[in-house]
Design an enzyme around this catalytic site. Structure first.
Site, short mmCIF file in Angstrom:
data_model
loop_
_atom_site.label_atom_id
_atom_site.label_comp_id
_atom_site.label_asym_id
_atom_site.label_seq_id
_atom_site.Cartn_x
_atom_site.Cartn_y
_atom_site.Cartn_z
N ASP A 192 5.31 7.37 -8.96
CA ASP A 192 5.34 8.83 -9.15
C ASP A 192 5.75 9.22 -10.57
OD1 ASP A 192 4.81 8.85 -6.48
OD2 ASP A 192 6.35 10.34 -5.99
N ASP B 98 -1.21 9.17 1.62
CA ASP B 98 -0.02 8.50 1.09
C ASP B 98 0.25 7.17 1.82
OD1 ASP B 98 2.17 8.39 -0.63
OD2 ASP B 98 2.62 10.51 -0.35
C1 GAL Z 1 4.74 10.39 -2.72
C2 GAL Z 1 3.53 10.67 -3.59
C3 GAL Z 1 3.73 12.02 -4.24
C4 GAL Z 1 3.86 13.09 -3.17
C5 GAL Z 1 4.99 12.72 -2.20
C6 GAL Z 1 5.04 13.65 -1.01
O1 GAL Z 1 4.60 9.17 -2.10
O2 GAL Z 1 3.39 9.65 -4.54
O3 GAL Z 1 2.65 12.30 -5.10
O4 GAL Z 1 2.64 13.20 -2.48
O5 GAL Z 1 4.85 11.40 -1.72
O6 GAL Z 1 6.06 13.34 -0.13
#
Ligand code: GAL
Length: 380
Positions: free
Chosen positions: A183, A126
């Site tokens: 997301d 991430d």
């Molecule tokens: C976001 C990511 C999501 C998930 C989340 C977890 O940045 O895009 O898919 O992994 O973090 O905190």
């Protein structure tokens, strides 16, 4: 790691977020096998954010949450592998993960080694709490180098949401797939929005570095962490067809222990999956009256397939039912070629021999038709 087809699997985040534990993971591994998902190609079981303790150990290693995973991650990996599945885990290029657990910045080699020891086969990486002085490409190169030298073949899933012009540098970093959008949430507006964001990225999608349009929301029906209004069966079909023809990884996000027949019908449609997993992995292209988006919401996506067939997806992303047309000429099948198409619609299995140069289809709002077209002699 060299990945020749869009990765397929299941990930904990969309439905469970921080509510993960050993029992959920083991039951989901069972469900992947028992419900035919593994057989259909979904091979990675990925544990997303929130799996670790909030601190590292005395050697700066990540520690699995003692409460959620009392037997540790190797135990989980062994169970997943015993089912014939592959094991994915999550970390972050910044100082902390998005949910506030330890990130891998400055610990890349220690973490890659830890993951290899666990038996990890896939790392989602991430972009939260990124140190501002270090550019994104370096953060992903650090972990890319660490993974390539950790002694285990680990798929590298970059997740920088398309920020900082990711498309321009991601292929330099050892990533096998990269999040090209923000997301997803479980509602039509999000699916629509991600598709629109994705339009300009097609030329960047390639074997070994696939554009990731985020995890699927098929079957969430408004439940779980990113569950909002939910979508209709037809909208989920459109979502799945789009992700498939655009060569996105297919990573399921619903609770696979409790899938309805409708959900299984979508996620296990082998003909649609075959379009996504086609060996030649050609870049899809738009044809039709409006090849680039203006205010038009009709899209005709085409992808040339390895055996000479064409995948053709016609998508009505708008709010009213409409007639969508495409011409054989735009597919390289003008009248002089003496060829036409034998179409099979992959949700209904209906077949049709095309008789006219221009094909016109009525498609309802938020709906699609997706075909495999065989090029045949035009004797009509
Ligand atoms: C976001 C990511 C999501 C998930 C989340 C977890 O940045 O895009 O898919 O992994 O973090 O905190």
């Amino acid at each position: 790691m060299i990945k020749l087809k869009p990765p397929m699997g299941w990930n904990t985040w969309n439905t469970f977020a921080e509510k993960i534990d050993e029992k959920l993971i083991m039951e989901s591994a069972d469900a992947m096998v028992e419900n035919g998902l593994l057989e259909a190609g979904y091979e990675y079981l990925v544990i997303d954010d929130c799996w670790s303790e909030h601190h590292r150990d005395e050697k700066n290693r990540l520690i699995a949450s003692k409460e959620k995973f009392p037997h540790g991650m190797k135990y989980i990996a062994d169970y997943i592998h015993s089912k014939g599945l592959l094991f994915g885990i999550y970390s972050c290029a910044g100082n902390m993960t998005c949910a506030g657990f330890p990130g891998s910045f400055e610990y890349e080699y220690i973490d890659a080694k830890t993951f290899a020891e666990y038996g990890v086969d896939f790392l989602k990486y991430d972009y939260c709490y990124k140190p501002i002085e270090t550019p994104g490409h370096l953060l992903y190169k650090r972990m890319g180098n660490a993974l390539a030298n950790c002694g285990r073949d680990i798929l590298f899933n970059a997740c920088s949401w398309g920020y900082d012009d990711t498309e321009n540098w991601i292929k330099t970093t050892n990533s096998n797939m990269w999040r090209s959008t923000g997301d997803i949430s479980d509602c039509w507006a999000s699916i629509h929005n991600i598709h629109t964001q994705q339009l300009r990225f097609q030329a960047f999608n390639s074997i070994n570095c696939f554009n990731d349009m985020d995890m699927l929301v098929v079957g969430m029906n408004g439940n779980g962490h990113v569950g909002l209004t939910g979508c209709s069966f037809e909208e989920y079909k459109t979502h799945f067809s789009l992700w498939a023809i655009l060569n996105s990884p297919l990573i399921i996000g619903c609770d696979i222990r409790n899938m309805s027949d409708d959900t299984k019908k979508i996620l296990l449609n082998k003909s649609v999956i075959a379009i996504n997993q086609d060996k030649s992995c050609r870049q899809p292209f738009l044809i039709g009256a409006h090849p680039w988006p203006d205010d038009n919401e009709d899209y005709v996506w085409v992808k040339m397939l390895e055996n000479g067939d064409l995948a053709i997806g016609i998508f009505n992303m708008g709010e009213t039912d409409t007639n969508i047309k495409f011409s054989l000429f735009d597919l390289g099948l003008g009248r002089v070629t003496g060829k036409t198409l034998l179409l099979t619609e992959l949700w209904t299995n209906e077949t049709e021999l095309i008789k006219n140069e221009v094909v016109m289809k009525n498609v309802k709002a938020h709906n699609c038709k997706i075909y495999r077209g065989k090029i045949v002699d035009n004797n009509v």
